[in-house]
Structures are given as structure tokens and as C-alpha cells.
Design a protein around this motif. Sequence first.
Motif, PDB file in Angstrom:
ATOM      1  N   GLU A 243     -24.564   3.625   0.298  1.00 27.29           N
ATOM      2  CA  GLU A 243     -23.508   2.832   0.156  1.00 27.29           C
ATOM      3  C   GLU A 243     -23.093   2.146   1.445  1.00 27.29           C
ATOM      4  O   GLU A 243     -23.103   2.875   2.872  1.00 27.29           O
ATOM      5  CB  GLU A 243     -22.515   4.004   0.338  1.00 27.29           C
ATOM      6  CG  GLU A 243     -20.805   3.061  -0.050  1.00 27.29           C
ATOM      7  CD  GLU A 243     -19.985   2.268  -0.663  1.00 27.29           C
ATOM      8  OE1 GLU A 243     -21.234   2.543  -1.694  1.00 27.29           O
ATOM      9  OE2 GLU A 243     -20.257   1.166  -0.299  1.00 27.29           O
ATOM     10  N   LEU A 244     -23.145   1.084   1.326  1.00 25.82           N
ATOM     11  CA  LEU A 244     -22.922   0.049   2.383  1.00 25.82           C
ATOM     12  C   LEU A 244     -21.470   0.308   3.286  1.00 25.82           C
ATOM     13  O   LEU A 244     -21.869   0.319   4.347  1.00 25.82           O
ATOM     14  CB  LEU A 244     -22.438  -1.354   1.599  1.00 25.82           C
ATOM     15  CG  LEU A 244     -22.603  -2.871   2.803  1.00 25.82           C
ATOM     16  CD1 LEU A 244     -23.587  -2.943   3.530  1.00 25.82           C
ATOM     17  CD2 LEU A 244     -22.725  -4.329   1.765  1.00 25.82           C
TER      18      LEU A 244
ATOM     19  N   SER B 103     -17.640   6.315  -3.546  1.00 26.48           N
ATOM     20  CA  SER B 103     -17.029   7.573  -3.295  1.00 26.48           C
ATOM     21  C   SER B 103     -17.843   8.876  -3.836  1.00 26.48           C
ATOM     22  O   SER B 103     -18.048   9.978  -3.796  1.00 26.48           O
ATOM     23  CB  SER B 103     -15.956   7.622  -4.342  1.00 26.48           C
ATOM     24  OG  SER B 103     -16.184   7.796  -5.772  1.00 26.48           O
TER      25      SER B 103
ATOM     26  N   TYR C   4     -16.182   3.895   2.551  1.00 26.26           N
ATOM     27  CA  TYR C   4     -16.605   5.167   1.526  1.00 26.26           C
ATOM     28  C   TYR C   4     -18.029   5.935   2.271  1.00 26.26           C
ATOM     29  O   TYR C   4     -17.823   6.976   1.027  1.00 26.26           O
ATOM     30  CB  TYR C   4     -17.014   3.683   0.284  1.00 26.26           C
ATOM     31  CG  TYR C   4     -16.072   2.674  -0.590  1.00 26.26           C
ATOM     32  CD1 TYR C   4     -14.724   2.865  -0.455  1.00 26.26           C
ATOM     33  CD2 TYR C   4     -16.296   1.566  -0.586  1.00 26.26           C
ATOM     34  CE1 TYR C   4     -13.723   2.044  -1.302  1.00 26.26           C
ATOM     35  CE2 TYR C   4     -15.560   0.833  -1.003  1.00 26.26           C
ATOM     36  CZ  TYR C   4     -14.118   0.943  -0.944  1.00 26.26           C
ATOM     37  OH  TYR C   4     -13.647  -0.241  -1.407  1.00 26.26           O
TER      38      TYR C   4
ATOM     39  N   ASP D 225     -27.734  -1.405   3.873  1.00 31.20           N
ATOM     40  CA  ASP D 225     -27.623  -1.722   2.152  1.00 31.20           C
ATOM     41  C   ASP D 225     -28.882  -1.108   1.416  1.00 31.20           C
ATOM     42  O   ASP D 225     -29.721  -0.664   1.686  1.00 31.20           O
ATOM     43  CB  ASP D 225     -28.224  -2.966   3.272  1.00 31.20           C
ATOM     44  CG  ASP D 225     -28.506  -4.502   1.525  1.00 31.20           C
ATOM     45  OD1 ASP D 225     -27.664  -4.033   0.541  1.00 31.20           O
ATOM     46  OD2 ASP D 225     -30.042  -5.129   2.789  1.00 31.20           O
ATOM     47  N   THR D 226     -28.662  -1.777   0.363  1.00 32.15           N
ATOM     48  CA  THR D 226     -28.945  -0.918  -0.307  1.00 32.15           C
ATOM     49  C   THR D 226     -30.447  -0.991  -0.421  1.00 32.15           C
ATOM     50  O   THR D 226     -31.908  -0.082  -0.227  1.00 32.15           O
ATOM     51  CB  THR D 226     -28.682  -0.011  -1.882  1.00 32.15           C
ATOM     52  OG1 THR D 226     -29.357   0.392  -3.051  1.00 32.15           O
ATOM     53  CG2 THR D 226     -28.937  -1.668  -2.486  1.00 32.15           C
TER      54      THR D 226
ATOM     55  N   ALA E  87     -12.658   2.002  -7.607  1.00 31.38           N
ATOM     56  CA  ALA E  87     -13.062   1.322  -9.148  1.00 31.38           C
ATOM     57  C   ALA E  87     -14.257   2.752  -8.977  1.00 31.38           C
ATOM     58  O   ALA E  87     -15.546   2.638  -8.713  1.00 31.38           O
ATOM     59  CB  ALA E  87     -14.364   0.356  -9.501  1.00 31.38           C
TER      60      ALA E  87
ATOM     61  N   THR F 135     -19.244  10.304  -6.723  1.00 34.71           N
ATOM     62  CA  THR F 135     -18.882  10.534  -7.876  1.00 34.71           C
ATOM     63  C   THR F 135     -20.447  11.077  -8.716  1.00 34.71           C
ATOM     64  O   THR F 135     -21.092  12.298  -8.709  1.00 34.71           O
ATOM     65  CB  THR F 135     -18.655   9.599  -9.143  1.00 34.71           C
ATOM     66  OG1 THR F 135     -17.619   9.204  -8.555  1.00 34.71           O
ATOM     67  CG2 THR F 135     -18.151  10.429 -10.539  1.00 34.71           C
TER      68      THR F 135
ATOM     69  N   PHE G  88     -16.425   5.939 -10.743  1.00 37.11           N
ATOM     70  CA  PHE G  88     -16.966   6.875 -12.229  1.00 37.11           C
ATOM     71  C   PHE G  88     -15.309   7.690 -13.188  1.00 37.11           C
ATOM     72  O   PHE G  88     -15.813   8.940 -11.940  1.00 37.11           O
ATOM     73  CB  PHE G  88     -18.155   7.308 -12.602  1.00 37.11           C
ATOM     74  CG  PHE G  88     -19.759   6.432 -11.952  1.00 37.11           C
ATOM     75  CD1 PHE G  88     -19.336   5.414 -13.133  1.00 37.11           C
ATOM     76  CD2 PHE G  88     -20.584   6.733 -11.341  1.00 37.11           C
ATOM     77  CE1 PHE G  88     -20.364   4.353 -12.839  1.00 37.11           C
ATOM     78  CE2 PHE G  88     -21.655   5.628 -11.784  1.00 37.11           C
ATOM     79  CZ  PHE G  88     -21.714   4.411 -12.199  1.00 37.11           C
TER      80      PHE G  88
ATOM     81  N   HIS H  29     -11.015   4.843  -2.907  1.00 31.80           N
ATOM     82  CA  HIS H  29     -11.861   3.640  -4.031  1.00 31.80           C
ATOM     83  C   HIS H  29     -11.316   3.359  -4.493  1.00 31.80           C
ATOM     84  O   HIS H  29     -10.720   4.013  -5.235  1.00 31.80           O
ATOM     85  CB  HIS H  29     -13.369   4.044  -4.150  1.00 31.80           C
ATOM     86  CG  HIS H  29     -14.904   3.662  -4.379  1.00 31.80           C
ATOM     87  ND1 HIS H  29     -14.726   2.505  -5.366  1.00 31.80           N
ATOM     88  CD2 HIS H  29     -15.276   2.953  -3.631  1.00 31.80           C
ATOM     89  CE1 HIS H  29     -15.540   1.648  -4.944  1.00 31.80           C
ATOM     90  NE2 HIS H  29     -15.927   2.220  -3.936  1.00 31.80           N
TER      91      HIS H  29
ATOM     92  N   TYR I 199     -15.110  -5.484  -1.910  1.00 30.18           N
ATOM     93  CA  TYR I 199     -15.839  -5.197  -1.063  1.00 30.18           C
ATOM     94  C   TYR I 199     -17.133  -5.642  -0.923  1.00 30.18           C
ATOM     95  O   TYR I 199     -17.919  -5.502  -0.284  1.00 30.18           O
ATOM     96  CB  TYR I 199     -16.297  -3.289  -1.581  1.00 30.18           C
ATOM     97  CG  TYR I 199     -16.625  -3.316  -3.673  1.00 30.18           C
ATOM     98  CD1 TYR I 199     -15.893  -1.846  -3.812  1.00 30.18           C
ATOM     99  CD2 TYR I 199     -17.217  -3.877  -4.059  1.00 30.18           C
ATOM    100  CE1 TYR I 199     -15.682  -1.830  -4.887  1.00 30.18           C
ATOM    101  CE2 TYR I 199     -17.549  -3.542  -5.367  1.00 30.18           C
ATOM    102  CZ  TYR I 199     -16.485  -2.368  -6.292  1.00 30.18           C
ATOM    103  OH  TYR I 199     -16.582  -2.367  -7.175  1.00 30.18           O
TER     104      TYR I 199
HETATM  105  C1  LIG Z   1     -18.308  -0.135  -8.520  1.00 30.29           C
HETATM  106  S1  LIG Z   1     -19.018   0.411  -7.143  1.00 30.29           S
HETATM  107  C2  LIG Z   1     -18.971   1.756  -7.550  1.00 30.29           C
HETATM  108  C3  LIG Z   1     -18.301   3.377  -7.666  1.00 30.29           C
HETATM  109  C4  LIG Z   1     -19.047   4.521  -8.150  1.00 30.29           C
HETATM  110  N1  LIG Z   1     -19.803   4.616  -8.673  1.00 30.29           N
HETATM  111  C5  LIG Z   1     -18.582   5.532  -7.942  1.00 30.29           C
HETATM  112  O1  LIG Z   1     -18.427   6.420  -8.338  1.00 30.29           O
HETATM  113  O2  LIG Z   1     -17.343   5.794  -6.847  1.00 30.29           O
HETATM  114  C6  LIG Z   1     -19.853  -0.727  -6.087  1.00 30.29           C
HETATM  115  C7  LIG Z   1     -20.676   0.184  -4.477  1.00 30.29           C
HETATM  116  O3  LIG Z   1     -21.361  -0.466  -4.232  1.00 30.29           O
HETATM  117  C8  LIG Z   1     -21.113  -0.739  -3.166  1.00 30.29           C
HETATM  118  N2  LIG Z   1     -22.138  -2.014  -1.898  1.00 30.29           N
HETATM  119  C9  LIG Z   1     -21.542  -3.164  -2.348  1.00 30.29           C
HETATM  120  N3  LIG Z   1     -23.124  -3.647  -1.828  1.00 30.29           N
HETATM  121  C10 LIG Z   1     -23.609  -2.684  -1.348  1.00 30.29           C
HETATM  122  C11 LIG Z   1     -24.833  -2.988  -0.835  1.00 30.29           C
HETATM  123  N4  LIG Z   1     -25.697  -3.863  -0.659  1.00 30.29           N
HETATM  124  N5  LIG Z   1     -25.805  -1.594  -0.598  1.00 30.29           N
HETATM  125  C12 LIG Z   1     -24.965  -0.702  -0.979  1.00 30.29           C
HETATM  126  N6  LIG Z   1     -24.161  -0.213  -1.644  1.00 30.29           N
HETATM  127  C13 LIG Z   1     -23.073  -1.276  -1.589  1.00 30.29           C
HETATM  128  C14 LIG Z   1     -19.658  -1.030  -2.893  1.00 30.29           C
HETATM  129  O4  LIG Z   1     -18.729  -0.843  -1.423  1.00 30.29           O
HETATM  130  C15 LIG Z   1     -19.395  -0.355  -4.104  1.00 30.29           C
HETATM  131  O5  LIG Z   1     -18.578   1.044  -3.912  1.00 30.29           O
END
Ligand SMILES: C[S@@+](CC[C@H](N)C(=O)[O-])C[C@H]1O[C@@H](n2cnc3c(N)ncnc32)[C@H](O)[C@@H]1O
Length: 403
Positions: A369-370, A351, A374, A139-140, A323, A353, A325, A321, A167
Motif C-alpha cells: 500500500e502506497l 485498509s 492507509y 509503490d507496488t 473505497a 480487508t 471491499f 479509507h 489517493y
Molecule cells: C480502491 S483502493 C483499495 C481498497 C481496498 N480493497 C480495501 O478494501 O481497503 C486502492 C488503493 O491503492 C493504493 N495505491 C494507489 N497506487 C498505488 C501504488 N502504486 N502502489 C501501492 N498502492 C497504491 C491507494 O492508496 C488505495 O488505497
Amino acid sequence: MHMSELLTSDRPTAQKIDFLKSSKLENLDNSNLARLYENTKESVVKRELVSKVGKMKDKKFTDFLTSLLTDNDPKIVIQAIRGLHALKDDTISQQLKKYRDHPNELVQNYVNNLFFKQQSDKHNMQVNDRLKNVVVNGDTLQIMQQVPDNSIHLTFTSPPYYNARDYSIYQSYEEYLKFLSEVFKEIHRITIEGRFFVINTSPIIIPRASRQNSSKRYPIPFDIHHFIMDAGFEFIDDILWVKPEASVKNRNGGFMQHRKPLGYKPNIVTEYVMVYRKKTDKLIDWNMRQYADEVVENSKIKGDYETTNVWRIDPASDKIHSAIFPEELSRRVILFYSYKGDLVFDPFAGSGTVGKVALDNERSFFLTELNEEYFSRIKSKVSGLFNPQLQFLSTEEFEQLWQ
Ligand SMILES: C[S@@+](CC[C@H](N)C(=O)[O-])C[C@H]1O[C@@H](n2cnc3c(N)ncnc32)[C@H](O)[C@@H]1O
């Protein structure tokens, strides 16, 4: 024509300003000036008059300038402060300092810059080794707790889209926004003074539960904006990422047939790329001056580049993944908002990017990344690229680095 006649006439504004610029005001006194000011209609002409008086640096106009400190137009107040400050009188300067608490933010900034600005210290531009090219699974919010203040040069991210993808699940939209607002506060803390935070989001649709319900739209970019500002960022730009219509979901089916007003549903071809900067009284030039000339030269953006805030970029897809970038989107953000050698952070790395593009462009990355799947995808995306050292850590392993 006499000055007061011209300034109060219906002549074009530009003519009045030219006239003011070329006139001499030495012969006027405070009451003549006050009358002239009162009788002048256009704000721009009033500002020119006050600016001109200020530039004369003549103590005999102190009363006139002081009377304008309570003017309704903040630009006039600033001109008056500028003129009074130019008189280099300690007693007057002491009085001016209290305008730091003026209700208008432009006046506050002006006074802060004039009297309270700290002399610029060079930042330590070294990237922290414990963050350099590190990916952490977890978790970030928890991971960021370990990260020291002022460590990150640029954050570029796209957060989870509330419950639109599977996700992450939040109990309510409010809970989701609260989570993001905590993330923004942490990003702010770990961002270096004056550096950028760029965030990609778009309004989302949660489909209807049944035919009796309607689908619900959530305007995420607009709802998160004030949380980002509250965290201590300054709004810089809104960039529209525009995708080809053929690449987005078609919402026109029904309307195309019935053509009834109120039932219109445009195809959504845009996402927002909102640009913020960690608030500081220092100009962007100050951030640029932190770099050696060679780094500045090597980081310049050469050749053609997008000159508008409309970026037409095809979406990207990924086998793991849903969604991600497009690399081109990340490339532009990284090239426009960081220098070579900088540390680029993506708290919601997906992923990976941002990590890949950072390495491709001679920056380092720090990713969190959670999702484990991924996290593994990031490994395959960034490994194999020419790079001395990459680290893939669990949250516990990362925490141990700081003990
Ligand atoms: C919209 S996606 C990002 C995609 C990324 N920009 C790419 O190019 O692959 C959002 C990501 O946030 C991750 N996520 C959700 N909650 C999180 C958290 N609490 N801590 C870290 N990552 C988290 C999800 O698993 C997901 O992969």
C-alpha cells in the motif's frame, strides 16, 4: 433409409445424430465418406460423422481424416487430429505436430496438450517466509520487483480508480492504463502456474469541470481486460457485484423530471469482479492435486453458497479509507479461489480487508500500500487478530530482506 439419404434430408438433427451413432461405417470407403461429409448440412452432424470415423481407429480412413485437417471448422480439425493420432503411427504423428501453429487457438491447445505437454511436476507449495503476513508501505511496482517468480497463490485487488479518488493522480488515462499493465505483468510473473487473479473495478465518472463541459465516463473493466490477457492470463469468469440501489449515488434527478430520451442515466448498482487464471496447459484438477487430502478436505466450501455470477452484497465503509471491499466480497473470493495455507496478495491493499479476511480464513497474506495513512489503518485492522507473526515494513526494509 440409406445413410446418405437420411443425413442429407430435412429430418431433425437429433435423429441424424442418433442414426449415425447406431450405424456401422465399416463398409464405406474414403470417397463415400468424403461425399457424405460434403452433402451433410449441419456442422454438428458433420462433427459426429468425423468423430465416429476417428473412433474406429481404422487406417483405411487415413485419407478421409487427413483431408479434414484443412477444414474451416476448428472442431472438425480437432476431431480429425484425434482420429489420426489414435492410429498410433509415428509418421502421421510427426505431421500432426505442425498443427501447433494452426491459426485457431483451440486447435493449438489440443495439439500442445497431445504432444508438447510437460509431465506434471509437483509445485513447491511452501509459502515464502519473507512474504508471509507482510505488509509493505510503498509503490507496488517497485516492491514486486523483489518478489520471486511463482510465489503467490491468489491475487485479489481493486486498483486505484484513475483520478476518481484523490489517493493517486495520473497525468492521463493512457498513463494510468500503462501503469496498470505493468502491474499485471508483475502479478503474472509472481503468480503460481494455473492460479487465479481476481480484480474488482467498475466504470467511473469524472465529473464535468463546468456547465459547458460534460462529465466523462471511463470503462475501466473493459479497457484493462486486454492488458490482463496480454500479460498471460486466461479469462475465466465475470462476476457482478450488485449493491442495493439505496446505497449508490442517485443519477435520476433530472431524467425523472424531464423524461426526455437521450437524457436517461441509470443508477449504477454494479461493479465487476473479473476472474482470470495464469495461463497453463494444465487443468484446474492439476492445481487441486498439489494439496494434501487433509488440506483439500479442510478447505471445502460447506453449506449454502452463491450459485450464480450475481453477488448481492452491501457496500462497506471505513472511517479512514473511502473505497474498501466489503468483507463478504473478499471472503467469497478467498474461499472460492484459494486453499487453506495459501498466500493471498493484494497489491493495492487500502485498509487491508484482503489481509484480514485471509487471516480469518487460515490463509496468509502479502500486502502493498502506497499511502502511509492507509498503511497505518492496515496495522489496526489486522493486528490483534490471532496470528503468530505480522510484519509492517517500509520498501527499504523489504528490499533489505532479499540482499
Ligand atoms: C480502491 S483502493 C483499495 C481498497 C481496498 N480493497 C480495501 O478494501 O481497503 C486502492 C488503493 O491503492 C493504493 N495505491 C494507489 N497506487 C498505488 C501504488 N502504486 N502502489 C501501492 N498502492 C497504491 C491507494 O492508496 C488505495 O488505497
